[in-house]
Write an enzyme that holds these catalytic residues in place. Sequence first.
Site, mmCIF file in Angstrom:
data_model
loop_
_atom_site.group_PDB
_atom_site.id
_atom_site.type_symbol
_atom_site.label_atom_id
_atom_site.label_comp_id
_atom_site.label_asym_id
_atom_site.label_seq_id
_atom_site.Cartn_x
_atom_site.Cartn_y
_atom_site.Cartn_z
ATOM 1 N N LYS A 292 55.251 39.551 44.045
ATOM 2 C CA LYS A 292 54.188 40.486 44.400
ATOM 3 C C LYS A 292 54.778 41.862 44.701
ATOM 4 C CE LYS A 292 51.001 37.173 46.540
ATOM 5 N NZ LYS A 292 49.851 37.430 45.658
ATOM 6 N N ARG A 366 46.636 26.864 43.320
ATOM 7 C CA ARG A 366 46.032 25.801 42.507
ATOM 8 C C ARG A 366 47.036 24.708 42.172
ATOM 9 N NH1 ARG A 366 44.392 30.321 38.198
ATOM 10 N NH2 ARG A 366 44.483 31.542 40.111
HETATM 11 N N1 BES Z 1 47.413 33.947 47.875
HETATM 12 C C1 BES Z 1 47.113 34.672 46.702
HETATM 13 C C2 BES Z 1 45.686 35.213 46.702
HETATM 14 C C3 BES Z 1 45.441 36.411 47.555
HETATM 15 C C4 BES Z 1 45.946 37.630 47.214
HETATM 16 C C5 BES Z 1 44.649 36.303 48.685
HETATM 17 C C6 BES Z 1 45.676 38.736 48.007
HETATM 18 C C7 BES Z 1 44.371 37.401 49.452
HETATM 19 C C8 BES Z 1 44.883 38.621 49.121
HETATM 20 C C9 BES Z 1 47.257 33.784 45.479
HETATM 21 O O1 BES Z 1 48.259 32.840 45.539
HETATM 22 C C10 BES Z 1 47.572 34.680 44.339
HETATM 23 O O2 BES Z 1 48.605 35.277 44.354
HETATM 24 N N2 BES Z 1 46.669 34.761 43.382
HETATM 25 C C11 BES Z 1 46.847 35.617 42.252
HETATM 26 C C12 BES Z 1 46.392 34.867 41.040
HETATM 27 C C13 BES Z 1 46.755 35.536 39.753
HETATM 28 C C14 BES Z 1 48.239 35.530 39.563
HETATM 29 C C15 BES Z 1 46.070 34.815 38.621
HETATM 30 C C16 BES Z 1 45.990 36.858 42.498
HETATM 31 O O3 BES Z 1 44.897 36.761 43.033
HETATM 32 O O4 BES Z 1 46.462 37.943 42.148
HETATM 33 MN MN MN Z 2 50.131 33.649 44.922
#
Ligand code: BES
Ligand code: MN
Length: 515
Positions: A292, A366
Site C-alpha cells: 500500500k 477474502r
Molecule cells: N483492508 C483493505 C480494505 C480497506 C482499505 C479498508 C482502506 C479501509 C480502508 C483490504 O484488504 C484491501 O486492501 N482491499 C483492496 C482490494 C483491492 C486490492 C482489490 C482495496 O480496497 O483497495
Molecule cells: Mn488489503
Amino acid sequence: MDFIIESYDWNKATGSTLLNIKADCIVVGVFHAQTLSGIAQTIDAATQGLISRLIKSGDLNSKAGSTIMLHEVVGISTPRVLLVSLGNQVVLSPKIFIDVSRTAWRAVLATRAASVAWMLTQVAVNNCDAIWGVRMSVLTLRELTYRYIHTKSKVASDSSNDGTLKTVAIVIDSEHTEHKKALRQALDESVAIANGIDLTRELGNLPSNICTPTYLAGIAKQLANDWQLKVQVLEQKQIEILKMDSFLSVAKGSVQSPKFIIIEHQGTNTKQAPVVLIGKGITFDSGGISIKPGDSMDEMKYDMCGAASVLGTFRAIAEINLKLNVVGLIPTCENMPNGNANKPGDIVTSLSGQTIEILNTDAEGRLVLCDALTYAERFKPVAVIDIATLTGACVTALGHYNSGLFSKDDALANMLLDAGLYASDPAWRLPLEEEYQEQLKSNFADMANIGGRSAGSVTAACFLSRFAQAYPWAHLDIAGTAWKSGSEKGATGRPVPLLTQFLMNNAKQCLPEHT
Ligand code: BES
Ligand code: MN
Ligand code: ZN
C-alpha cells in the site's frame, strides 16, 4: 459507572416530590410548545415560572439540543438542573433524540457531577418505545465515556470525562411493575452492549505491535474464561493439517504466527443449529508485495475490526445470557511482505478445494475469510454472517454512515437491515448478482482474487459467495464504519450494536431451519 432505573409518578409530581430526587444533576427535556409539559411543567411550578422566563427571554433556545445548566435553583433538591431543548415537535425523530442525548451527556460530563437523574427517557420518539429510549440513553453516554489509555504514559487531566460520573439513574414515569421489569432488563442489555462496544473499540485502537494474532487469541481465551464460553485456538500446525492454504498463504510473509479462533456461546439446547459470525482478523494490512502507499497506512491496524466486532458481540451476548447458540470464527494473521510472502500470480488451493490466482496480495481479506466460510459448514448453521473491513471501494460507495450489506437471502438481509436501523448502526444493501462473477475469471485458476476496477466491493462479495453456498449467508463490509479518521481517529465499535440486536431478535423468533 452504575446505571439504575428509578420510577417516578408524573401525575402526582409536585415540587416537593422533586425534592426527593437525590442526584448532583437532573436532566430535563423542554418542548417549546404553548404549554410546558411533564417534568418541565413541574419544575416551572416549583420555581415560580423560571423555565417559562428562560424560554421567553430566549436563553433556552428553541433549537433541539440547546442546553442551559442552572445551579442551585430554589425549590429543587439537585444542585444542578440541565435543561435540554427538544424543539417544537411533540414527538421526536430517533435521530434528534440521539443527537440531543449526546449533547446533554456532554454537558453533564463537563460538570463535576458524580450522580445524575436522567429524565429524557420519557420523551416520545417516533416509532420507538421506552426500551429503545433506555438503550440509546445508555449508549450515547457510554460512547462518550470510553477512553483509550492503554499506551499513554499519563492520563490527560484536562479531560472533562475523567470518571467523575459514577451513578446514572434513568428515571421512568411508571410504577407499573411489569413495565419497570422490562426497562430494567433493557438497561442491563444496554450496559452489556456498551461493554461489548468498548471491547471492540479497545482492540481496534491497539497498535499492531501489541494487538497481534496471538494477542487476539489471548483475549478470546480470557473472554471465554470470564463468561463461560467455549474457545479453541488452532495453531499454525493445525491450520496446515486442516488445509486452509488460502488463509495460510496470507500469513506466510509475517513473523507473527496465524491463529484460527473458534469461540462458542451455548445459550440454548445443543441441538439448535447456531448462527455463525466470522470476523476478518488482519492485525496489520501492509498490502503485502502489492504494498500500500504510505498515506494513512497506520490505519491498517484497524483491519482486524471484523474480528474485534465478533469478540465484542460475544462479550455482549454472554452478559445478556442470550438464549441462542452462536459460534464465532476468527482467522487472524498479518499481511506483510517478505521473501516467503504471496506474490502476484501465485495460485493457492483453498480449504474448499477451489483454486485462487492471487493477482493482488492486498486483496487478502477474502483469502482468509474463504477458508473460514468453508470451515463454518461443519456447524450446520442457520445463518452465517461475515464481518470485514474488506474494500476501500465500499467507503467510496457508502462513506462512513452505512455498512455495506450483501446477501442473496432476502429474509436474512432484511433482518440485518432492521436490526441495524433499530440499533442506530445502519447498513445498506448492495447487489450480489451472478453477472458480476464474470469479473473474477482467471485463465490459470478457478478464480482470481480481484475483479478489476469497477464494483470493487461487489466483486469482493461475489468472491466470498463462492464459499458460502451451503447455508444462508450475509456479508457486512465495515471498511467505512469500523473507525473514524482525522482528529477523531478511533474505533467506533460498529457493528456490535447491529449484530447484537440481530441475535437478540433471533433469540425471540428462531430463524427457520435451513433445508
Ligand atoms: N483492508 C483493505 C480494505 C480497506 C482499505 C479498508 C482502506 C479501509 C480502508 C483490504 O484488504 C484491501 O486492501 N482491499 C483492496 C482490494 C483491492 C486490492 C482489490 C482495496 O480496497 O483497495
Ligand atoms: Mn488489503
Ligand atoms: Zn485488508
